[in-house]
Scaffold this active site. Structure first.
Site, PDB file in Angstrom:
ATOM      1  N   GLU A 161       6.842  -3.862  -7.587  1.00 43.96           N
ATOM      2  CA  GLU A 161       6.529  -3.402  -8.985  1.00 43.96           C
ATOM      3  C   GLU A 161       7.196  -1.832  -8.790  1.00 43.96           C
ATOM      4  O   GLU A 161       6.729  -1.218  -7.657  1.00 43.96           O
ATOM      5  CB  GLU A 161       5.215  -3.425  -9.043  1.00 43.96           C
ATOM      6  CG  GLU A 161       4.747  -2.818 -10.282  1.00 43.96           C
ATOM      7  CD  GLU A 161       3.325  -2.661 -10.807  1.00 43.96           C
ATOM      8  OE1 GLU A 161       2.350  -2.924  -9.953  1.00 43.96           O
ATOM      9  OE2 GLU A 161       3.017  -2.362 -12.113  1.00 43.96           O
ATOM     10  N   ARG A 199      -0.931  -9.984   4.557  1.00 39.35           N
ATOM     11  CA  ARG A 199      -0.143  -8.637   4.658  1.00 39.35           C
ATOM     12  C   ARG A 199      -0.480  -8.312   5.940  1.00 39.35           C
ATOM     13  O   ARG A 199      -1.422  -8.404   6.926  1.00 39.35           O
ATOM     14  CB  ARG A 199      -0.637  -7.874   3.478  1.00 39.35           C
ATOM     15  CG  ARG A 199      -2.027  -7.555   3.567  1.00 39.35           C
ATOM     16  CD  ARG A 199      -2.319  -6.218   2.706  1.00 39.35           C
ATOM     17  NE  ARG A 199      -2.405  -6.641   1.333  1.00 39.35           N
ATOM     18  CZ  ARG A 199      -1.814  -6.021   0.353  1.00 39.35           C
ATOM     19  NH1 ARG A 199      -0.853  -4.902   0.621  1.00 39.35           N
ATOM     20  NH2 ARG A 199      -1.845  -6.624  -0.879  1.00 39.35           N
ATOM     21  N   LYS A 250      -1.581   1.795  -2.576  1.00 41.70           N
ATOM     22  CA  LYS A 250      -0.973   2.788  -3.479  1.00 41.70           C
ATOM     23  C   LYS A 250      -1.820   3.638  -3.694  1.00 41.70           C
ATOM     24  O   LYS A 250      -1.376   4.869  -3.985  1.00 41.70           O
ATOM     25  CB  LYS A 250      -0.233   2.004  -4.507  1.00 41.70           C
ATOM     26  CG  LYS A 250       1.217   1.640  -4.246  1.00 41.70           C
ATOM     27  CD  LYS A 250       1.873   0.781  -5.129  1.00 41.70           C
ATOM     28  CE  LYS A 250       3.167   0.228  -4.637  1.00 41.70           C
ATOM     29  NZ  LYS A 250       3.708  -0.958  -5.735  1.00 41.70           N
TER      30      LYS A 250
END
Length: 561
Positions: A35, A262, A272
């Site tokens: 994204e 992850r 983020k």
RNA sequence: UGGCCUAUGGUGUAAUUGGCAACACUACUGAUUUUGGUUCAGUCAUUCUAGGUUCGAGUCCUAGUAGGCCAACCA
């Protein structure tokens, strides 16, 4: 060289099994779907290496797809940064794709779903919808709008598209099962109204598709065979498949989603939101601050794409929670830099050394090997004179047997130069040594072939000739957080673990060959570590970053004493 | 008090699908070395627990335990 036999990870096992079951290898296709709402970080690097690595392994195309369905958070700046980072890592994508390119197709399919009675417009507030959704342990309730007629749904949905309603007035929902044990199946939202310009479609749309209604369909449009994502999307798989069930045609490939854990790196954070907080609070200088775990930060720090790829390869991929120690990343960057970095001499904490029996004003050029790991790197000339800088920590008035460096009455070799003997030292009023006087053996010059030059002495020191030294700003970095898992404490904020000493700026004295160093050039400052030229550097003011120190077994030994 | 996922040295992964627990890092020894770097040699495991199936279990079965994920008009 024989190909090293590498065991398969679980994703590769899945693919191999598909292949054994008749899946055509030519139909294999992957994608990396960021994204564009932030910069890529070391965690993304694992995903990039996984997807593009699979592409290389199976000779299959890999798309770079921007998952740009939320204009509120996404920007073109991020698209460009992401492309730069993926390319820098050394990968070539087959097609640059955007979910926003599929808006019309997605809309048409949604209309189709409405016609089949599988989607409806809900006109409740998000609060009411949340209240009806139930909890993981209690089933939800049907929306009062769930049984709207197809005609009314069609009309309302078109109105949503045409901008007839304000944000929040309606959403389009899939009609699935409000009692499902999987919360995502409780009539998930497919579209919301958003009167915001999109960085690519501008104001063409005022309804935007949600992730679940976009991702699998984008995979289907691009004919991605294996859609790999992180573990938190596992519950989405059921919905991913449900949406696909509604529209997949038999003659086209049906993508499958598979999930992996992850990768977490110790002593850092990759969320983020938290990364943004570091930038906005001024703890770091920007997204590419060399202490940041972003790809751009690592690049600026002096990491190489090879080292990051090797790191990702070594770590591998699996389904369990993990925290990879940052020392593994450091190993890989040292391993690569050791092979490619020219060796130079630089003193970062200077102590003046005077060779009393060396002629005043004399200068000679000594030959120095550029890289013992690479013969083709050749040799360079380094100036030598009566007054030199050595490293403060390389001299002690007294030292025990294990101290191989310079001590009064002791001998040491100056790298590429002569054997010297410390005779005396001068101290300031506080008792700090400010100068060391020594004598040298004129016959001991490195490479001269004399008997004296072949004599073994225990220690070898790097040095820089004072009159020839070039000064530079040298930035020494340490880990940003003092805790191995700064983001994992429930009772403490990650900002509490900021290492106050993560950046130390010093003035370094470098051998003159470094005067022409260009931004990005990488070196090994012998006995100190690997350094590269920062982008802040100019001809007048050189700036170096320490990528990583050399392994230092002496520091550990010395600490124990 | 629901559903789903996971559990192998200090760390991260492997184990030809039921057949000698392997690789890398870290740490620690030692050798080599004009970088206390590099290189080389070596050391470090009751596979979460308890039962069971089997000639044989890290792998299969049962029951526990621990950790994670799921209730955004984010992705």
């Amino acid at each position: 060289m024989a190909e090293e036999v590498r065991s398969l990870n679980f994703i590769e096992h899945i693919i191999e099994e598909d292949l054994r079951n008749g899946y055509v290898q030519d139909n294999l296709r992957f994608r990396f779907p960021p994204e564009p709402n932030g910069y890529l970080h070391i965690g993304h690097a694992s995903s990039i290496c996984l997807n593009f690595g699979l592409g290389l392994r199976y000779n299959a195309p890999v798309n770079l797809r921007f998952d740009d369905t939320n204009p509120a958070k996404e920007e073109k700046e991020y698209v460009e940064a992401i492309k730069e980072d993926v390319a820098w890592l050394g990968y070539e994508w087959d097609t640059e794709c955007y979910a926003s390119d599929y808006f019309q197709q997605l809309y048409d399919w949604a209309v189709e779903l409405i016609k089949q009675g599988k989607a409806y417009v809900d006109s409740q507030s998000s609060e009411d919808m949340a209240a009806q959704k139930g909890t993981p342990t209690e089933p939800g309730k049907n929306s009062p709008f769930r049984s709207r007629s197809v005609e009314e749904n069609l009309e309302l949905f078109e109105g949503m598209k045409n901008g007839d309603f304000k944000e929040g007035a309606h959403v389009l929902r899939a009609k699935i099962n409000m009692a499902s044990t999987n919360m995502l199946m409780r009539d998930p939202v497919m579209y919301r109204i958003l009167h915001k310009p999109h960085h690519r479609t501008n104001t063409d749309w005022c309804i935007y598709p949600m992730y679940d209604w976009t991702h699998g369909e984008s995979d289907y449009i691009e004919q991605v065979s294996h859609s790999l994502c992180t573990l938190e999307f596992l519950p989405h798989r059921e919905l991913y498949d449900w949406f696909l069930d509604q529209l997949v045609s038999k003659d086209r490939l049906r993508p499958k989603q598979r999930e992996f854990a992850r990768r977490n790196l110790s002593h850092t954070i990759v969320s983020k939101r938290k990364l943004l907080q570091l930038v906005e609070s001024g703890v770091v200088a920007g997204w590419d601050d060399p202490r940041m775990p972003t790809i751009s930060g690592l690049r600026r720090r002096g990491y190489t794409p090879e080292s990051i790829r090797n790191f990702a390869d070594t770590v591998g991929i699996a389904k369990r929670d993990n925290v990879v120690d940052v020392s593994l990343l450091e190993f890989h960057v040292r391993e690569h830099l050791n092979k490619i970095s020219p060796r130079v001499m630089a003193v970062l904490d200077p102590l003046k050394l005077v060779i009393t029996n060396y002629e005043e004003g004399k200068k000679e050029w000594l030959e120095a090997e550029n890289n013992p790991e690479d013969e083709s790197a050749g040799y360079r000339q380094v100036p030598f004179s009566r007054e030199l800088y050595i490293e403060q920590e390389d001299f002690r008035e007294e030292g025990n047997r294990k101290f191989f460096r310079l001590k009064l009455g002791g001998e040491v070799r100056l790298k590429n130069g002569y054997i010297i003997k410390a005779e005396s030292c001068t101290k300031d009023a506080n008792g700090n040594v400010i100068e060391v006087q020594c004598t040298y053996d004129p016959n001991s010059r490195s490479g001269s072939g004399t008997e004296e030059s072949l004599r073994k002495v225990k220690g070898t020191l790097h040095w820089v000739s004072i009159p020839h030294a070039v000064t530079a700003e040298v930035r020494l970095y340490d880990r940003l957080f003092t805790d191995p898992t700064p983001g994992a404490h429930k009772d403490k904020d990650f900002m509490e673990f900021i290492n106050p000493d993560s950046l130390e700026k010093v003035t370094g004295y470098l051998e003159p060959s470094l005067k022409e160093a260009q931004i990005g050039d990488k070196f090994q400052f012998q006995r100190m570590g690997y350094f590269n030229v920062d982008k802040d550097s100019t001809n007048e003011h050189l700036v170096f970053n320490r990528t990583v120190p050399l392994r230092d077994t002496w520091a550990k030994l010395d600490q124990k004493e």
